[in-house]
Design a protein around this motif. Structure first.
Motif, PDB file in Angstrom:
ATOM      1  N   ALA A 178       0.828  -1.210   0.000  1.00  0.00           N
ATOM      2  CA  ALA A 178       0.000   0.000   0.000  1.00  0.00           C
ATOM      3  C   ALA A 178       0.861   1.257   0.000  1.00  0.00           C
ATOM      4  N   LEU A 179       2.094   1.117   0.473  1.00  0.00           N
ATOM      5  CA  LEU A 179       2.961   2.290   0.609  1.00  0.00           C
ATOM      6  C   LEU A 179       3.869   2.510  -0.604  1.00  0.00           C
ATOM      7  N   ALA A 180       3.695   1.702  -1.633  1.00  0.00           N
ATOM      8  CA  ALA A 180       4.586   1.797  -2.792  1.00  0.00           C
ATOM      9  C   ALA A 180       4.597   3.200  -3.400  1.00  0.00           C
ATOM     10  N   GLY A 181       3.442   3.873  -3.385  1.00  0.00           N
ATOM     11  CA  GLY A 181       3.339   5.203  -3.988  1.00  0.00           C
ATOM     12  C   GLY A 181       4.200   6.246  -3.306  1.00  0.00           C
ATOM     13  N   VAL A 182       4.625   5.938  -2.080  1.00  0.00           N
ATOM     14  CA  VAL A 182       5.422   6.884  -1.307  1.00  0.00           C
ATOM     15  C   VAL A 182       6.743   7.217  -2.006  1.00  0.00           C
ATOM     16  N   ARG A 183       7.230   6.283  -2.834  1.00  0.00           N
ATOM     17  CA  ARG A 183       8.552   6.477  -3.444  1.00  0.00           C
ATOM     18  C   ARG A 183       8.615   7.725  -4.321  1.00  0.00           C
ATOM     19  N   GLN A 184       7.449   8.249  -4.707  1.00  0.00           N
ATOM     20  CA  GLN A 184       7.445   9.481  -5.510  1.00  0.00           C
ATOM     21  C   GLN A 184       7.681  10.728  -4.658  1.00  0.00           C
ATOM     22  N   PHE A 185       7.662  10.552  -3.345  1.00  0.00           N
ATOM     23  CA  PHE A 185       7.767  11.705  -2.455  1.00  0.00           C
ATOM     24  C   PHE A 185       8.890  11.507  -1.442  1.00  0.00           C
ATOM     25  N   PRO A 186      10.085  12.040  -1.748  1.00  0.00           N
ATOM     26  CA  PRO A 186      11.261  11.809  -0.899  1.00  0.00           C
ATOM     27  C   PRO A 186      11.040  12.164   0.571  1.00  0.00           C
ATOM     28  N   GLN A 187      10.284  13.214   0.845  1.00  0.00           N
ATOM     29  CA  GLN A 187      10.048  13.574   2.249  1.00  0.00           C
ATOM     30  C   GLN A 187       9.240  12.496   2.963  1.00  0.00           C
ATOM     31  N   ARG A 188       8.320  11.883   2.228  1.00  0.00           N
ATOM     32  CA  ARG A 188       7.471  10.841   2.805  1.00  0.00           C
ATOM     33  C   ARG A 188       8.218   9.524   2.983  1.00  0.00           C
ATOM     34  N   VAL A 189       9.237   9.332   2.147  1.00  0.00           N
ATOM     35  CA  VAL A 189      10.049   8.118   2.275  1.00  0.00           C
ATOM     36  C   VAL A 189      10.674   8.063   3.662  1.00  0.00           C
ATOM     37  N   LYS A 190      11.114   9.220   4.152  1.00  0.00           N
ATOM     38  CA  LYS A 190      11.699   9.280   5.494  1.00  0.00           C
ATOM     39  C   LYS A 190      10.673   8.859   6.547  1.00  0.00           C
ATOM     40  N   CYS A 191       9.428   9.266   6.335  1.00  0.00           N
ATOM     41  CA  CYS A 191       8.355   8.894   7.266  1.00  0.00           C
ATOM     42  C   CYS A 191       8.150   7.380   7.235  1.00  0.00           C
ATOM     43  N   ALA A 192       8.070   6.835   6.017  1.00  0.00           N
ATOM     44  CA  ALA A 192       7.777   5.411   5.864  1.00  0.00           C
ATOM     45  C   ALA A 192       8.920   4.538   6.367  1.00  0.00           C
ATOM     46  N   MET A 193      10.161   5.028   6.269  1.00  0.00           N
ATOM     47  CA  MET A 193      11.311   4.224   6.669  1.00  0.00           C
ATOM     48  C   MET A 193      11.572   4.263   8.174  1.00  0.00           C
ATOM     49  N   LEU A 194      10.968   5.215   8.869  1.00  0.00           N
ATOM     50  CA  LEU A 194      11.340   5.462  10.269  1.00  0.00           C
ATOM     51  C   LEU A 194      11.241   4.208  11.152  1.00  0.00           C
ATOM     52  N   GLY A 195      10.085   3.575  11.141  1.00  0.00           N
ATOM     53  CA  GLY A 195       9.902   2.378  11.964  1.00  0.00           C
ATOM     54  C   GLY A 195      10.843   1.255  11.563  1.00  0.00           C
ATOM     55  N   TRP A 196      11.135   1.185  10.269  1.00  0.00           N
ATOM     56  CA  TRP A 196      12.024   0.138   9.751  1.00  0.00           C
ATOM     57  C   TRP A 196      13.460   0.362  10.178  1.00  0.00           C
ATOM     58  N   ARG A 197      13.868   1.631  10.177  1.00  0.00           N
ATOM     59  CA  ARG A 197      15.222   1.950  10.655  1.00  0.00           C
ATOM     60  C   ARG A 197      15.347   1.584  12.130  1.00  0.00           C
ATOM     61  N   ALA A 198      14.281   1.844  12.876  1.00  0.00           N
ATOM     62  CA  ALA A 198      14.282   1.477  14.298  1.00  0.00           C
ATOM     63  C   ALA A 198      14.369  -0.041  14.437  1.00  0.00           C
ATOM     64  N   LEU A 199      13.640  -0.751  13.588  1.00  0.00           N
ATOM     65  CA  LEU A 199      13.679  -2.217  13.603  1.00  0.00           C
ATOM     66  C   LEU A 199      15.096  -2.713  13.338  1.00  0.00           C
ATOM     67  N   GLU A 200      15.734  -2.110  12.343  1.00  0.00           N
ATOM     68  CA  GLU A 200      17.096  -2.483  11.975  1.00  0.00           C
ATOM     69  C   GLU A 200      18.011  -2.402  13.199  1.00  0.00           C
ATOM     70  N   GLN A 201      17.848  -1.323  13.954  1.00  0.00           N
ATOM     71  CA  GLN A 201      18.677  -1.136  15.146  1.00  0.00           C
ATOM     72  C   GLN A 201      18.412  -2.203  16.206  1.00  0.00           C
ATOM     73  N   THR A 202      17.141  -2.532  16.396  1.00  0.00           N
ATOM     74  CA  THR A 202      16.826  -3.495  17.452  1.00  0.00           C
ATOM     75  C   THR A 202      17.260  -4.905  17.049  1.00  0.00           C
TER      76      THR A 202
END
Ligand code: ZN
Length: 162
Positions: free
Chosen positions: A120-144
């Motif tokens: 559902a989030l695939a469309g986000v790739r057109q919006f670089p600012q939104r990519v940061k939003c979508a990646m946030l939880g994943w970056r946190a996951l990466e750390q844990t």
């Protein structure tokens, strides 16, 4: 699933995002977490606190998050938790790669089925600012997934300003 009613995929996916935004899954504190990470996206004001319980065998036994974030960030993190819960560390890392590829590489056209509703989030790739939003939880996951340390880690999806 009637074939006479062609539900628009965009519509379906927007509903998925709204649903997870309004009722985030696995939302709440996780006092018994074996690793925690704090994600910060200052350009939007998103904050995600993620906790996971990683078994000695490397299975994500539990995962929860709290924080204040925008719709995209909240939905992405909520969907992520539903997907990685019960998975092995390597499987969770593979999903992270899939997700990152999907939203960071515009030339990619077909999101992998492994991502389920996260497509559902695939469309986000057109919006670089939104990519940061979508990646946030994943970056946190990466750390844990990374950490043996019980000390909370802080990550940010903001590029260092120079
Ligand atoms: Zn955001």
């Amino acid at each position: 699933m009637s074939s006479g009613n062609p539900m628009n995929f965009d519509e379906l996916y927007r509903e998925v995002i709204l649903d997870h935004c309004k009722r985030p899954r696995n939302f709440g504190p996780l006092p018994q977490a074996t690793a925690t990470a704090h994600g910060d996206n200052p350009s939007c004001g998103d904050e995600v606190h993620l906790g996971i319980v990683l078994s000695p065998e490397g299975v994500v036994e539990d995962i929860k998050f709290t924080g204040q974030a925008c719709a995209i960030s909240t939905a992405s993190t909520s969907l992520m938790t539903t997907l990685v819960k019960g998975k092995k560390r390597e499987e969770a890392e593979a999903l992270l790669k899939d997700f990152e590829n999907m939203i960071c590489h515009i030339e990619e056209t077909k999101p992998p089925a492994s991502l389920g509703n996260l497509r559902a989030l695939a469309g986000v790739r057109q919006f670089p600012q939104r990519v940061k939003c979508a990646m946030l939880g994943w970056r946190a996951l990466e750390q844990t997934l990374d950490g043996n340390s019980s000390a909370p880690k802080t990550i940010t999806t903001e590029e260092p300003s120079s």
